[in-house]
Motif scaffolding. Structure first.
Motif, PDB file in Angstrom:
ATOM      1  N   ILE A 193       1.723   1.010  16.843  1.00  0.00           N
ATOM      2  CA  ILE A 193       2.677   1.735  15.902  1.00  0.00           C
ATOM      3  C   ILE A 193       2.083   2.998  15.345  1.00  0.00           C
ATOM      4  O   ILE A 193       1.989   4.032  15.616  1.00  0.00           O
ATOM      5  N   PRO A 194       1.078   2.498  14.305  1.00  0.00           N
ATOM      6  CA  PRO A 194       0.313   3.654  13.637  1.00  0.00           C
ATOM      7  C   PRO A 194      -0.671   4.324  14.630  1.00  0.00           C
ATOM      8  O   PRO A 194      -0.763   5.706  14.652  1.00  0.00           O
ATOM      9  N   ASN A 195      -1.182   3.521  15.738  1.00  0.00           N
ATOM     10  CA  ASN A 195      -2.293   4.490  16.592  1.00  0.00           C
ATOM     11  C   ASN A 195      -1.542   5.504  17.393  1.00  0.00           C
ATOM     12  O   ASN A 195      -2.113   6.393  17.943  1.00  0.00           O
ATOM     13  N   VAL A 232       4.271   5.163   9.654  1.00  0.00           N
ATOM     14  CA  VAL A 232       2.684   4.662   9.568  1.00  0.00           C
ATOM     15  C   VAL A 232       2.532   3.849   8.360  1.00  0.00           C
ATOM     16  O   VAL A 232       1.975   2.684   8.308  1.00  0.00           O
ATOM     17  N   VAL A 233       2.943   4.136   7.052  1.00  0.00           N
ATOM     18  CA  VAL A 233       2.879   3.494   5.999  1.00  0.00           C
ATOM     19  C   VAL A 233       3.460   2.264   6.003  1.00  0.00           C
ATOM     20  O   VAL A 233       3.071   1.282   5.596  1.00  0.00           O
ATOM     21  N   LEU A 234       4.763   2.195   6.380  1.00  0.00           N
ATOM     22  CA  LEU A 234       5.435   1.040   6.527  1.00  0.00           C
ATOM     23  C   LEU A 234       4.908  -0.006   7.631  1.00  0.00           C
ATOM     24  O   LEU A 234       5.335  -1.229   7.287  1.00  0.00           O
ATOM     25  N   SER A 235       4.223   0.430   8.467  1.00  0.00           N
ATOM     26  CA  SER A 235       3.754  -0.308   9.519  1.00  0.00           C
ATOM     27  C   SER A 235       2.516  -1.160   9.059  1.00  0.00           C
ATOM     28  O   SER A 235       1.887  -2.260   9.612  1.00  0.00           O
ATOM     29  N   LEU A 236       1.626  -0.401   8.184  1.00  0.00           N
ATOM     30  CA  LEU A 236       0.306  -0.860   7.982  1.00  0.00           C
ATOM     31  C   LEU A 236       0.207  -2.207   7.263  1.00  0.00           C
ATOM     32  O   LEU A 236      -0.699  -2.937   7.678  1.00  0.00           O
ATOM     33  N   PRO A 237       1.111  -2.753   6.570  1.00  0.00           N
ATOM     34  CA  PRO A 237       1.153  -3.915   6.127  1.00  0.00           C
ATOM     35  C   PRO A 237       1.017  -5.036   7.106  1.00  0.00           C
ATOM     36  O   PRO A 237       0.112  -6.223   6.935  1.00  0.00           O
ATOM     37  N   LYS A 290     -15.110  -1.799  11.545  1.00  0.00           N
ATOM     38  CA  LYS A 290     -13.398  -2.001  11.755  1.00  0.00           C
ATOM     39  C   LYS A 290     -12.605  -2.106  10.456  1.00  0.00           C
ATOM     40  O   LYS A 290     -11.614  -1.515  10.018  1.00  0.00           O
ATOM     41  N   ILE A 291     -13.207  -3.031   9.410  1.00  0.00           N
ATOM     42  CA  ILE A 291     -12.489  -3.120   8.154  1.00  0.00           C
ATOM     43  C   ILE A 291     -12.563  -1.897   7.368  1.00  0.00           C
ATOM     44  O   ILE A 291     -11.561  -1.560   6.690  1.00  0.00           O
ATOM     45  N   ALA A 292     -13.575  -1.332   7.297  1.00  0.00           N
ATOM     46  CA  ALA A 292     -13.744   0.013   6.540  1.00  0.00           C
ATOM     47  C   ALA A 292     -12.790   0.986   7.098  1.00  0.00           C
ATOM     48  O   ALA A 292     -12.338   1.793   6.407  1.00  0.00           O
ATOM     49  N   CYS A 293     -12.678   1.128   8.672  1.00  0.00           N
ATOM     50  CA  CYS A 293     -11.894   2.133   9.036  1.00  0.00           C
ATOM     51  C   CYS A 293     -10.492   1.872   8.755  1.00  0.00           C
ATOM     52  O   CYS A 293      -9.480   2.566   8.461  1.00  0.00           O
ATOM     53  N   ALA A 294      -9.891   0.502   8.665  1.00  0.00           N
ATOM     54  CA  ALA A 294      -8.614  -0.023   8.197  1.00  0.00           C
ATOM     55  C   ALA A 294      -8.305   0.440   6.882  1.00  0.00           C
ATOM     56  O   ALA A 294      -6.970   0.758   6.645  1.00  0.00           O
ATOM     57  N   GLY A 295      -9.365   0.265   6.015  1.00  0.00           N
ATOM     58  CA  GLY A 295      -9.249   0.561   4.651  1.00  0.00           C
ATOM     59  C   GLY A 295      -8.832   2.006   4.390  1.00  0.00           C
ATOM     60  O   GLY A 295      -8.013   2.454   3.936  1.00  0.00           O
ATOM     61  N   LEU A 296      -9.743   2.848   5.146  1.00  0.00           N
ATOM     62  CA  LEU A 296      -9.623   4.385   5.043  1.00  0.00           C
ATOM     63  C   LEU A 296      -8.358   4.763   5.621  1.00  0.00           C
ATOM     64  O   LEU A 296      -7.820   5.657   4.968  1.00  0.00           O
ATOM     65  N   VAL A 297      -7.907   4.386   6.556  1.00  0.00           N
ATOM     66  CA  VAL A 297      -6.685   4.665   7.197  1.00  0.00           C
ATOM     67  C   VAL A 297      -5.427   4.267   6.149  1.00  0.00           C
ATOM     68  O   VAL A 297      -4.513   5.207   6.132  1.00  0.00           O
ATOM     69  N   SER A 298      -5.442   3.099   5.730  1.00  0.00           N
ATOM     70  CA  SER A 298      -4.486   2.975   4.638  1.00  0.00           C
ATOM     71  C   SER A 298      -4.444   3.978   3.480  1.00  0.00           C
ATOM     72  O   SER A 298      -3.211   4.233   3.024  1.00  0.00           O
ATOM     73  N   VAL A 299      -5.472   4.131   2.979  1.00  0.00           N
ATOM     74  CA  VAL A 299      -5.495   4.815   1.800  1.00  0.00           C
ATOM     75  C   VAL A 299      -5.088   6.273   2.032  1.00  0.00           C
ATOM     76  O   VAL A 299      -4.509   7.043   1.345  1.00  0.00           O
ATOM     77  N   LEU A 300      -5.598   6.895   3.278  1.00  0.00           N
ATOM     78  CA  LEU A 300      -5.272   8.139   3.512  1.00  0.00           C
ATOM     79  C   LEU A 300      -4.027   8.376   4.065  1.00  0.00           C
ATOM     80  O   LEU A 300      -3.305   9.508   3.931  1.00  0.00           O
ATOM     81  N   ALA A 301      -3.401   7.466   4.973  1.00  0.00           N
ATOM     82  CA  ALA A 301      -1.935   7.409   5.275  1.00  0.00           C
ATOM     83  C   ALA A 301      -1.004   7.609   4.088  1.00  0.00           C
ATOM     84  O   ALA A 301      -0.114   8.392   4.081  1.00  0.00           O
ATOM     85  N   PHE A 302      -1.407   6.807   2.932  1.00  0.00           N
ATOM     86  CA  PHE A 302      -0.400   6.824   1.869  1.00  0.00           C
ATOM     87  C   PHE A 302      -0.534   8.110   1.261  1.00  0.00           C
ATOM     88  O   PHE A 302       0.367   8.634   0.629  1.00  0.00           O
ATOM     89  N   GLY A 333      -9.075   6.474  15.133  1.00  0.00           N
ATOM     90  CA  GLY A 333      -9.715   6.334  16.607  1.00  0.00           C
ATOM     91  C   GLY A 333     -10.612   5.264  16.640  1.00  0.00           C
ATOM     92  O   GLY A 333     -10.913   4.534  17.610  1.00  0.00           O
ATOM     93  N   VAL A 334     -11.345   5.331  15.596  1.00  0.00           N
ATOM     94  CA  VAL A 334     -12.617   4.358  15.648  1.00  0.00           C
ATOM     95  C   VAL A 334     -12.531   3.072  15.487  1.00  0.00           C
ATOM     96  O   VAL A 334     -12.847   2.163  16.335  1.00  0.00           O
ATOM     97  N   ALA A 335     -11.364   2.682  14.703  1.00  0.00           N
ATOM     98  CA  ALA A 335     -10.765   1.362  14.566  1.00  0.00           C
ATOM     99  C   ALA A 335     -10.145   0.795  15.953  1.00  0.00           C
ATOM    100  O   ALA A 335     -10.576  -0.391  16.367  1.00  0.00           O
TER     101      ALA A 335
END
Length: 209
Positions: free
Chosen positions: A87-89, A121-126, A151-163, A196-198
């Motif tokens: 979904i987010p990708n 995207v934001v709604l799908s991330l949880p 991978k964890i760092a990228c997931a966290g970055l995606v979450s923060v930047l998408a919000f 993309g990296v994640a």
């Protein structure tokens, strides 16, 4: 030729000794176990009647699972994380494309479309983050290697930047026409890169290459 299995990601190495590091997940050589003929044919005698000797060494029944453990097992068994990440990708590139079009051509409707996509995207991330954590713990034993840290760092970055992107568009719907539009565009390009990296790391773990 001897074969070795990475107990973290399941990669199979052929050689006289295991590699210093798993080429897939980065686990060190201590995480490799040799595959023996017994391991390679676990069900060879599955249809044979049990002899007293066989019955004597039969392992004990596993402890009873809780409903929550059963649910976590289903998450891994049915590949909930790879499904959820589609979904987010899939939506993030579309949202970033709309933002670029809006910034270059000053077309407000594309900024509005980008906002609605980013809300999805934001709604799908949880769900993505939860299923990813379950898969990491259950399938990869919570391994701490450079690959999983990235991978964890990228997931966290995606979450923060998408919000941040969604909130920015909500507060200032005309941001792509303002003086700070290129800062906003850059934020979303970084978001796309992190996603993309994640996704690349996830594919590496799935396809083992």
């Amino acid at each position: 030729m001897r074969k070795w299995k990475c107990e973290v990601c399941g990669y199979i190495h052929t050689g006289d000794s295991p590699p210093d590091k798993c080429p897939v997940c980065g686990a060190d050589k201590s995480q490799f176990t040799e595959i023996t003929e017994t391991d390679a044919a676990p069900a060879a005698e599955a249809g044979q009647p049990k002899t007293p000797a066989t019955a004597a060494v039969e392992p004990e029944a596993p402890a009873r699972q809780t409903a929550f453990d059963f649910l976590l097992g289903l998450v891994v068994k049915h590949h909930a994380h790879p499904i959820a990440t589609h979904i987010p990708n899939g939506v993030i590139p579309v949202s970033v494309l709309f933002i670029l079009i809006s910034a270059l051509l000053n077309v407000e409707v594309f900024a509005r479309a980008a906002y609605l996509n980013m809300v999805v995207v934001v709604l799908s991330l949880p769900v993505v983050l939860f299923t990813g954590w379950v898969e990491w713990q259950k399938k990869y034993k919570g391994a701490i290697t450079p690959l999983f840290i990235t991978k964890i760092a990228c997931a966290g970055l995606v979450s923060v930047l998408a919000f941040t992107s969604a909130a920015w568009l909500m507060i200032d719907p005309q941001v792509t026409a303002s003086s700070g539009k290129w800062s906003f565009v850059l934020l979303n390009i970084v978001l796309l890169g992190a996603a993309g990296v994640a996704g690349h790391i996830g594919g590496k773990l799935v396809f083992k290459d």
